[in-house]
Design an enzyme around this catalytic site. Structure first.
Site, PDB file in Angstrom:
ATOM      1  N   ASP A   8       0.876  -1.175   0.000  1.00 34.68           N
ATOM      2  CA  ASP A   8       0.000   0.000   0.000  1.00 34.68           C
ATOM      3  C   ASP A   8       0.914   1.225   0.000  1.00 34.68           C
ATOM      4  OD1 ASP A   8       0.911   0.350   2.602  1.00 34.68           O
ATOM      5  OD2 ASP A   8      -1.073   0.407   3.519  1.00 34.68           O
ATOM      6  N   CYS A  65       3.174  -2.994   4.048  1.00 34.63           N
ATOM      7  CA  CYS A  65       2.329  -1.840   4.380  1.00 34.63           C
ATOM      8  C   CYS A  65       3.112  -1.031   5.411  1.00 34.63           C
ATOM      9  CB  CYS A  65       0.935  -2.257   4.852  1.00 34.63           C
ATOM     10  SG  CYS A  65       0.839  -3.094   6.439  1.00 34.63           S
ATOM     11  N   THR A  67       3.153  -0.943   8.808  1.00 33.83           N
ATOM     12  CA  THR A  67       3.724  -1.781   9.866  1.00 33.83           C
ATOM     13  C   THR A  67       3.909  -3.227   9.441  1.00 33.83           C
ATOM     14  OG1 THR A  67       1.496  -2.311  10.615  1.00 33.83           O
ATOM     15  CG2 THR A  67       2.606  -0.423  11.686  1.00 33.83           C
ATOM     16  N   HIS A  98      10.121 -23.592   9.401  1.00 37.86           N
ATOM     17  CA  HIS A  98       8.978 -24.177  10.108  1.00 37.86           C
ATOM     18  C   HIS A  98       7.629 -23.857   9.476  1.00 37.86           C
ATOM     19  CE1 HIS A  98      11.138 -24.839  14.256  1.00 37.86           C
ATOM     20  NE2 HIS A  98      11.788 -25.363  13.228  1.00 37.86           N
ATOM     21  N   HIS A 133       6.236 -30.330  10.919  1.00 38.74           N
ATOM     22  CA  HIS A 133       5.741 -29.004  10.519  1.00 38.74           C
ATOM     23  C   HIS A 133       4.679 -29.120   9.433  1.00 38.74           C
ATOM     24  CE1 HIS A 133       8.725 -27.314  13.100  1.00 38.74           C
ATOM     25  NE2 HIS A 133       9.667 -28.007  12.476  1.00 38.74           N
TER      26      HIS A 133
HETATM   27  C1  RB5 Z   1      -1.821   3.068   6.330  1.00 35.89           C
HETATM   28  O1  RB5 Z   1      -1.825   4.344   6.859  1.00 35.89           O
HETATM   29  C2  RB5 Z   1      -1.435   2.045   7.392  1.00 35.89           C
HETATM   30  O2  RB5 Z   1      -2.483   1.906   8.300  1.00 35.89           O
HETATM   31  C3  RB5 Z   1      -1.098   0.725   6.762  1.00 35.89           C
HETATM   32  O3  RB5 Z   1      -0.032   0.916   5.870  1.00 35.89           O
HETATM   33  C4  RB5 Z   1      -0.668  -0.382   7.691  1.00 35.89           C
HETATM   34  O4  RB5 Z   1       0.362   0.039   8.534  1.00 35.89           O
HETATM   35  C5  RB5 Z   1      -1.728  -1.093   8.398  1.00 35.89           C
HETATM   36  O5  RB5 Z   1      -1.504  -2.057   9.141  1.00 35.89           O
END
Ligand code: RB5
Length: 142
Positions: A8, A65, A67, A98, A133
């Site tokens: 994203d 993304c 995080t 695993h 596994h």
């Molecule tokens: C987008 O702002 C952010 O929420 C997304 O990239 C991600 O970190 C969500 O888990």
């Protein structure tokens, strides 16, 4: 091995940097988007990647993304997808040995390029151990 990549907006810069790096090494990552830094919804990117992997158009997916959490949650809703957030080097190895992850996930706002690159290499150099596994992986898809 064919590798697809998607992100994203929170992972866009890291995605572009990885694509550029691998291109210079003579390896093309298949870019499933997003194609601009404009805000978009990570489930859309995760769904695209899940289709790609489940239809066997790519052997491994890389999702990013902000995080790595949202896009992991979204990807793992697809039966047959094993998406692993590689938050350290040990995890990068175990995710292959695993969990036999078919999608590896990173945080564009929480991880730096060098760490991500090293974890990709650790993951790729590790081997899936199978055995007990595999019994566990089979239970994921029951
Ligand atoms: C987008 O702002 C952010 O929420 C997304 O990239 C991600 O970190 C969500 O888990």
């Amino acid at each position: 091995m064919k590798i697809a990549i998607a992100s994203d907006h929170g992972g866009f810069e890291l995605k572009q940097n990885l694509i550029d790096y691998y291109q210079k090494q003579g390896k093309n990552l298949e870019d499933l988007g997003t194609y601009t830094a404009q805000s978009c919804d990570y489930p859309d990117m995760a769904n695209k990647m899940a289709d790609e992997i489940l239809q066997k158009k790519a052997d491994l997916g890389i999702l990013i993304c902000g995080t790595g959490i949202g896009i992991s949650i979204a990807a793992n809703r697809h039966k047959g997808i094993r998406a692993a957030l590689l938050y350290d080097d040990f995890t990068a190895e175990m995710a292959h040995r695993h969990n036999n992850a078919n999608v590896i996930v990173f945080g564009g706002r929480t991880m730096n390029f060098d760490d991500v690159l090293r974890r990709i290499n650790i993951f790729l150099n590790a081997e899936y151990e199978g055995g007990r596994h595999q019994n566990r992986l089979d239970k994921l898809d029951m």
